[in-house]
Structure formats: C-alpha cells, structure tokens
Design an enzyme around this catalytic site. Structure first.
Site, short mmCIF file in Angstrom:
data_model
loop_
_atom_site.label_atom_id
_atom_site.label_comp_id
_atom_site.label_asym_id
_atom_site.label_seq_id
_atom_site.Cartn_x
_atom_site.Cartn_y
_atom_site.Cartn_z
N TYR A 93 -22.62 14.02 49.21
CA TYR A 93 -23.73 13.08 49.25
C TYR A 93 -23.32 11.74 48.66
O TYR A 93 -22.31 11.63 47.96
CB TYR A 93 -24.96 13.63 48.52
CG TYR A 93 -24.85 13.65 47.01
CD1 TYR A 93 -25.32 12.58 46.24
CD2 TYR A 93 -24.29 14.73 46.35
CE1 TYR A 93 -25.22 12.60 44.86
CE2 TYR A 93 -24.19 14.75 44.97
CZ TYR A 93 -24.66 13.68 44.23
OH TYR A 93 -24.55 13.69 42.86
N CYS A 94 -24.10 10.72 48.96
CA CYS A 94 -23.91 9.38 48.40
C CYS A 94 -25.29 8.82 48.08
O CYS A 94 -26.21 9.57 47.78
CB CYS A 94 -23.12 8.49 49.37
SG CYS A 94 -23.93 8.18 50.93
N ARG A 95 -25.46 7.51 48.20
CA ARG A 95 -26.75 6.90 47.90
C ARG A 95 -27.74 7.11 49.04
O ARG A 95 -28.87 7.53 48.82
CB ARG A 95 -26.60 5.41 47.60
CG ARG A 95 -27.90 4.74 47.16
CD ARG A 95 -27.70 3.31 46.72
NE ARG A 95 -27.22 2.45 47.78
CZ ARG A 95 -27.99 1.81 48.66
NH1 ARG A 95 -29.29 1.93 48.60
NH2 ARG A 95 -27.46 1.05 49.59
#
Length: 134
Positions: A93-95
């Site tokens: 995941y990221c932002r």
C-alpha cells in the site's frame, strides 16, 4: 486505415493483457475492507509481508501496524524486492494506491507469487477509521 483494421490495436492490447493474466503476471487489487480482513487473517504469519511503499517520512507520520517500509522512490527498490522470500504473500500500500500499483507490478516482475495491492491506500484506510501507528 481501413475500417476492418481500426480495432486491431485494441484487440492486440486486450490479447496481451489477457495473456499476461494467464501467465500469473498480475497482482490482485483489494478494497480497504478486504485488505483489513487479510491483515487480520494473516496476523503473526511469517509468510505474510505488509509493505508500505511511501517515503520514510510518510511512514513515520503513520502506518499500518506490522508494516515494513520500502520507499518506492528509492533506486534500490527493485533490488530490495528481489530479496523477498518467493513464497510470501505480500500486501502493498501507499498513500492513494498509485505507487503501490507500480510496486505490485515490479514485485510480480521480480518473482513474487502472491501480491495484493490495497486500492486507495492509507488515505482510504484512515477514512474507514482503521488504526494507524507512529
């Protein structure tokens, strides 16, 4: 271009994408709720990697408990991914889900077998009121 050939580029693209999926070269997108369920299900499993691909500063500001940080922008990202255990299940995941989709693609290219991408990233995770740690 004659009418009968106008759809040819789209057909070729569809065939290429379809063939890629058949060869196991794709990852699976998960909603935040599906990702949360997977994290709960695999808690404590050494064969499960929760990977945050944001910058170290973003990670320090708040991340999902148990996540490891590997910066997507780091030139050594691909090399670091190569070091992952091949049988591991990876949730990335990221932002907002953009960097993690790119990371998921690289992970599959580098031989990771089971890769999941959390759609909409930690922004949606927080909006769903799931816990983050600092």
């Amino acid at each position: 271009m004659p009418d009968q050939y106008q759809a040819l580029p789209l057909l070729l693209l569809a065939l290429a994408l379809g063939a890629g999926g058949c060869m196991g070269t794709a990852w699976t997108d998960l909603s935040v709720d599906e990702a949360h369920a997977l994290i709960q299900e695999r808690a404590g499993d050494p064969g499960f990697v929760l990977l945050d691909v944001r910058t170290p500063e973003e990670f320090a500001a708040g991340h999902i408990e148990g996540a490891v940080n590997l910066d997507w922008y780091d030139p050594a990202f691909r090399d670091e991914v190569r070091a992952f255990e091949r049988g591991a299940t990876c949730l990335v995941y990221c932002r907002t889900g953009v960097r993690s989709a790119g990371a998921a693609s690289v992970m599959v290219e580098e031989g990771c077998d089971e890769v999941y991408n959390m759609e909409e990233g930690i922004t949606a995770w927080k909006a769903a009121e799931y816990q983050v740690v600092t």
